[in-house]
Design an enzyme around this catalytic site. Sequence first.
Site, mmCIF file in Angstrom:
data_model
loop_
_atom_site.group_PDB
_atom_site.id
_atom_site.type_symbol
_atom_site.label_atom_id
_atom_site.label_comp_id
_atom_site.label_asym_id
_atom_site.label_seq_id
_atom_site.Cartn_x
_atom_site.Cartn_y
_atom_site.Cartn_z
ATOM 1 N N ASP A 4 42.551 40.362 -0.052
ATOM 2 C CA ASP A 4 41.900 40.383 1.270
ATOM 3 C C ASP A 4 40.458 40.875 1.154
ATOM 4 O O ASP A 4 40.121 41.651 0.254
ATOM 5 C CB ASP A 4 42.710 41.308 2.199
ATOM 6 C CG ASP A 4 42.330 41.115 3.654
ATOM 7 O OD1 ASP A 4 41.739 40.065 3.990
ATOM 8 O OD2 ASP A 4 42.615 42.021 4.463
ATOM 9 N N HIS B 84 35.156 33.336 -0.352
ATOM 10 C CA HIS B 84 36.352 32.760 -0.993
ATOM 11 C C HIS B 84 36.013 32.262 -2.403
ATOM 12 O O HIS B 84 36.802 32.409 -3.329
ATOM 13 C CB HIS B 84 36.911 31.620 -0.144
ATOM 14 C CG HIS B 84 37.421 32.074 1.200
ATOM 15 N ND1 HIS B 84 38.249 33.158 1.349
ATOM 16 C CD2 HIS B 84 37.210 31.589 2.455
ATOM 17 C CE1 HIS B 84 38.528 33.332 2.637
ATOM 18 N NE2 HIS B 84 37.907 32.398 3.325
ATOM 19 N N LEU C 93 52.285 34.839 -19.095
ATOM 20 C CA LEU C 93 52.243 35.237 -17.684
ATOM 21 C C LEU C 93 52.632 34.073 -16.776
ATOM 22 O O LEU C 93 52.173 32.950 -16.970
ATOM 23 C CB LEU C 93 50.800 35.663 -17.352
ATOM 24 C CG LEU C 93 50.504 35.959 -15.882
ATOM 25 C CD1 LEU C 93 51.110 37.292 -15.463
ATOM 26 C CD2 LEU C 93 48.995 35.978 -15.622
HETATM 27 C C1 FPP Z 1 41.756 36.808 2.721
HETATM 28 O O1 FPP Z 1 40.415 37.179 2.931
HETATM 29 C C2 FPP Z 1 41.792 35.760 1.745
HETATM 30 C C3 FPP Z 1 42.323 34.528 1.946
HETATM 31 C C4 FPP Z 1 42.956 34.121 3.207
HETATM 32 C C5 FPP Z 1 42.301 33.510 0.904
HETATM 33 C C6 FPP Z 1 42.409 34.009 -0.498
HETATM 34 C C7 FPP Z 1 41.845 32.982 -1.389
HETATM 35 C C8 FPP Z 1 41.141 33.199 -2.500
HETATM 36 C C9 FPP Z 1 40.940 34.519 -3.107
HETATM 37 C C10 FPP Z 1 40.516 32.094 -3.242
HETATM 38 C C11 FPP Z 1 41.328 30.866 -3.373
HETATM 39 C C12 FPP Z 1 42.487 30.963 -4.277
HETATM 40 C C13 FPP Z 1 42.816 30.034 -5.182
HETATM 41 C C14 FPP Z 1 44.132 30.117 -5.822
HETATM 42 C C15 FPP Z 1 41.911 28.963 -5.580
HETATM 43 P P1 FPP Z 1 39.822 37.027 4.375
HETATM 44 O O2 FPP Z 1 39.110 35.725 4.450
HETATM 45 O O3 FPP Z 1 40.870 37.209 5.399
HETATM 46 O O4 FPP Z 1 38.798 38.201 4.412
HETATM 47 P P2 FPP Z 1 38.401 39.065 5.685
HETATM 48 O O5 FPP Z 1 39.605 39.859 6.074
HETATM 49 O O6 FPP Z 1 37.299 39.921 5.170
HETATM 50 O O7 FPP Z 1 37.949 38.100 6.735
#
Ligand code: FPP
Length: 254
Positions: A33, A50, A144
Amino acid sequence: MKNFFGFKDNKKNKIEINSDIKNIPQHIAIIMDGNGRWAKRKGLPRTLGHKSGVEALRGIVKECSKLKVKYLTVYAFSTENWKRPAQEVNVLMKLLVEYLKREIEELNSEGVVVKHIGDISKLPEICQQELIKAYEKTKPNKGLVLNLALNYGGRDEIIYALKKIGKEIQNGSLTCNSINEKLISDNLYTAKIPDPDIIIRTGGEQRLSNFLLWQCAYSEFWYTNVKWPDFKKEHLHQAIYSYQNRDRRYGGIK
Ligand code: FPP
């Protein structure tokens, strides 16, 4: 903190790894997150958060592989993430495809098995194809297991399991009396994968957000304010070090 098992606290709040690493969690699960807030803080679009999140994931997969963690489950897209603007959802899907295409050779050479959990039938066709291709290529590996949680929700997973069990009861191959913890576990997306030993959440929130609801019964939790794109192997070491100093009693006494 007690100083034992594989990590040494060098008094500067930095964890050094000894060559003899013991008690490494077998299954680490991560709620990645903070990408959006990380980007906002830098005056960048959320989607760049992201993109940087993918780089953080690369590093953590490498480190888990090196530490001989057996399973790493990462929450990449939840059943609730469809509520986000279509443009952000599209970027996340594109990043997934790019990640799989770009990393698969290296992951394969490191012995990583690339699996997924969640209802991927709702993802764009290209994502499904790349996920299946990645699994087919890497399934003989012994290293893994990288488990990508995609269109994943803990409640959705429990419904999925109950429907499968319900069908077997309907067709007479099971009875209500056969329902037990093992049967439910065996019908989840995570069947055959042990429950997570530790769940890490970055970005400062202290909630599960529908992640691994059944499996987390006895998982240890570790939270950090560090946003996912800034999460480095040193943070992973801190989480593992904390895990190694916990007293897991599973409801019993010692
Ligand atoms: C939460 O941060 C994150 C996500 C909903 C997506 C997680 C994805 C990645 C780390 C990259 C993609 C993964 C792969 C496997 C290619 P948020 O956007 O909710 O952050 P915020 O709470 O600060 O808004």
